[in-house]
Structure formats: structure tokens, C-alpha cells
Design an enzyme around this catalytic site. Sequence first.
Site, PDB file in Angstrom:
ATOM      1  N   TYR A  59      41.719   2.062  62.865  1.00  0.00           N
ATOM      2  CA  TYR A  59      42.518   2.045  61.736  1.00  0.00           C
ATOM      3  C   TYR A  59      43.564   3.228  62.050  1.00  0.00           C
ATOM      4  O   TYR A  59      43.374   4.234  62.350  1.00  0.00           O
ATOM      5  CB  TYR A  59      41.597   2.439  60.481  1.00  0.00           C
ATOM      6  CG  TYR A  59      40.289   1.353  60.108  1.00  0.00           C
ATOM      7  CD1 TYR A  59      40.531   0.200  60.426  1.00  0.00           C
ATOM      8  CD2 TYR A  59      39.335   1.889  59.513  1.00  0.00           C
ATOM      9  CE1 TYR A  59      39.537  -0.512  60.200  1.00  0.00           C
ATOM     10  CE2 TYR A  59      38.344   1.065  59.179  1.00  0.00           C
ATOM     11  CZ  TYR A  59      38.660  -0.241  59.252  1.00  0.00           C
ATOM     12  OH  TYR A  59      37.395  -1.080  59.166  1.00  0.00           O
ATOM     13  N   HIS A 126      32.531  -3.160  66.105  1.00  0.00           N
ATOM     14  CA  HIS A 126      33.291  -3.693  65.149  1.00  0.00           C
ATOM     15  C   HIS A 126      33.386  -5.278  65.146  1.00  0.00           C
ATOM     16  O   HIS A 126      33.416  -5.747  64.030  1.00  0.00           O
ATOM     17  CB  HIS A 126      34.780  -3.148  65.526  1.00  0.00           C
ATOM     18  CG  HIS A 126      35.666  -2.840  64.188  1.00  0.00           C
ATOM     19  ND1 HIS A 126      36.959  -2.204  64.164  1.00  0.00           N
ATOM     20  CD2 HIS A 126      35.644  -3.944  63.069  1.00  0.00           C
ATOM     21  CE1 HIS A 126      37.638  -2.421  63.012  1.00  0.00           C
ATOM     22  NE2 HIS A 126      36.621  -3.121  62.261  1.00  0.00           N
ATOM     23  N   GLY A 208      37.734  -7.833  46.765  1.00  0.00           N
ATOM     24  CA  GLY A 208      38.766  -9.108  47.391  1.00  0.00           C
ATOM     25  C   GLY A 208      40.250  -8.366  47.645  1.00  0.00           C
ATOM     26  O   GLY A 208      41.060  -9.138  47.728  1.00  0.00           O
TER      27      GLY A 208
END
Length: 329
Positions: A59, A126, A208
Site C-alpha cells: 500500500y 497477501h 463495497g
Amino acid sequence: MRDLSSPMPRTRLGRLEVSVLGLGCMSMSHPGRDDDESRKAIRRALDAGITLLDTADKYGKGHNERLVGEAIAGRREEVVVATKVGFVGSSRDPSPIDGRPGHIHRAIDGSLQRLGTDRVDLYYLHRVDPDVPVEESIGAMAELVETGKVRCLGLSEVSAETLRRAHAVHPITAVQVEYSLMTREPELTLIPECQRLHVGVVGYSPLGIGFLTGAHRDPATAPPGSRLPKQPRMQGDELQTNQRHLARLQELAAEAGATPAQLVLAWILFQGQVVPIPGASRLEHLAENLAAVDRPISHRLLATLDREFPPGTFVGERKSSQGMRLIER
């Protein structure tokens, strides 16, 4: 903001005790986000009783881990730090995953340095490297447990079969998977297997990617860096179908006197089988999510949600074809 005089309920992921609601930090490294506000959001989350913080070395190319490390400085013992290893490129790259033992051993040291800590509480693979047996990757991660750099191991977006194989090498504490009212497929095979093996489930994108909040009914209005506009389920006929379901969700939220986000999070929390980790880089979004922990919503209404939005109700793939090839089903 929730009443801080009332302690945040806790649950267990294996031998880790965590708050029933976690904080996903990925979006804090999206373009245009303010680091100062993100650090404030993390600290406010800790003040409110959240203990599980989720990040990854991918990230922001390390930015997110550094941000988390800065925010928890002086408060490390209050936090269950979860980060991930394995992504070394974009999903569009031919080989974006590296699950080789050598890479895992090198990557943990970088994560520890950026996080400003001597150990990671929950270290996820991951994604599974298609060229490396999961047993080899988990074996390398188990060595990190032996050295004290990692407390517990996790997997992300794996099948029930892969979970069984990995768990046979070293106990898996948690599996992370996308889970929300519009992504309920994990209920079919993965969550039952986790329950059988006493493995916790952590649900990312429980709103979502913002669509279920109702704020981005038109995905084009999503903030910079959001993955929402790129999702196949946010295109053409799929989007129109999903917008109709969203409208019904908004009606039920109004009946409950809650926001759609609070209703969806309350539904997940009521089930008690998944720890959701909604993202919140802005303080007002964090406050909205936190309120879902204490908001009284009738069991009748929650049962209505469960009945009206069974798995498969929302249509379309949740990631691009490149992203889906990295996900086991």
C-alpha cells in the site's frame, strides 16, 4: 462518535484478542489523502477502542506502513498490527506476486522498520504465488514466528483447500477476504472451513469500496484513487442492477434510522463470524462507522437484510480480470 465510556466489544482471531471492528488503512495512501488527518483518524480509532489496524507493504509502496507506524508511536501495546507480504507489482504485471522464502525474509525487515516496531502481530501472505507451493511460503513465515518477528500468520483471498494445506504447516490465525452484503460468496465454502479449523475471518471492503454507503451511487463520483469505477460490477447493466439493490438498502436503512453504512456493518457484526475492517481516512467517516457498533437495530430488520440480499444478489465481478486471476475460489 461512539460513547467512549462503553468499551468496544472484543472477539478472537485465534490467540489474538481484537476489537469486533477493525480499521483498514489502505485508502489512506490513495492520491489526495491528507496524512495528518489519516494519523488523527487512526488515533481517534484507538481512543474509541479499535485495536486491529490493517496495512500491507504494497500500500503506497511502503507509505501506508510508515503512516501507521507514526500514528501508533507511543501506543504500540494498544494495537494488533496486521500487515501483508507478497505483492511486488501491479495485478497487470505478468508476475506480480513473490512468495519465495527469500523475499519473505527480506520483506519483514522492511515492514518492521517502517512500522517502527519489533514484531508484527498478524502477518498475511497477501496472495499465493502460483509458482511457489503455499507450504514453502508458510514455512518461511513460520520461521519468522520462531525468531519473534511475527506473532501469528494469516492468508488473504485463498480457497478452502489452500487454507487446509497452509494450516497443516503452521496454524493459521486468520484469513482475510472481501466480504460485504454485495460479496457474500465466502459464506459458501471458505467461512465454513475457517470455522471448522478455528481460523478467524477478517472482511475487507465491508462497504463495497464505498458503494454500499450510498455516497457513490454513480461510481464516477468516487474519490481519487478509488477502485470502485474500475470494477466490472460498476459498469453497464451490472451497475443498473446493483443500483436497484442499493436503493432497497437505503430504504431499509431509513427504516432503521441508520445510514446504509451503519446498517451493513451492523449486519456483519450481528452474525459474529467476520471482523470487518472498513477504511476511513476522514474523521466523519470513522465516526459513522464506529456508531454501527452500538446502534440498536432490530433482529427482524437484520433478518430482512439477510433474506433480501442472499449471495449472488449483486452482480458482476468485484475486480478486473487481472485482479481476479490472483484470487482463489
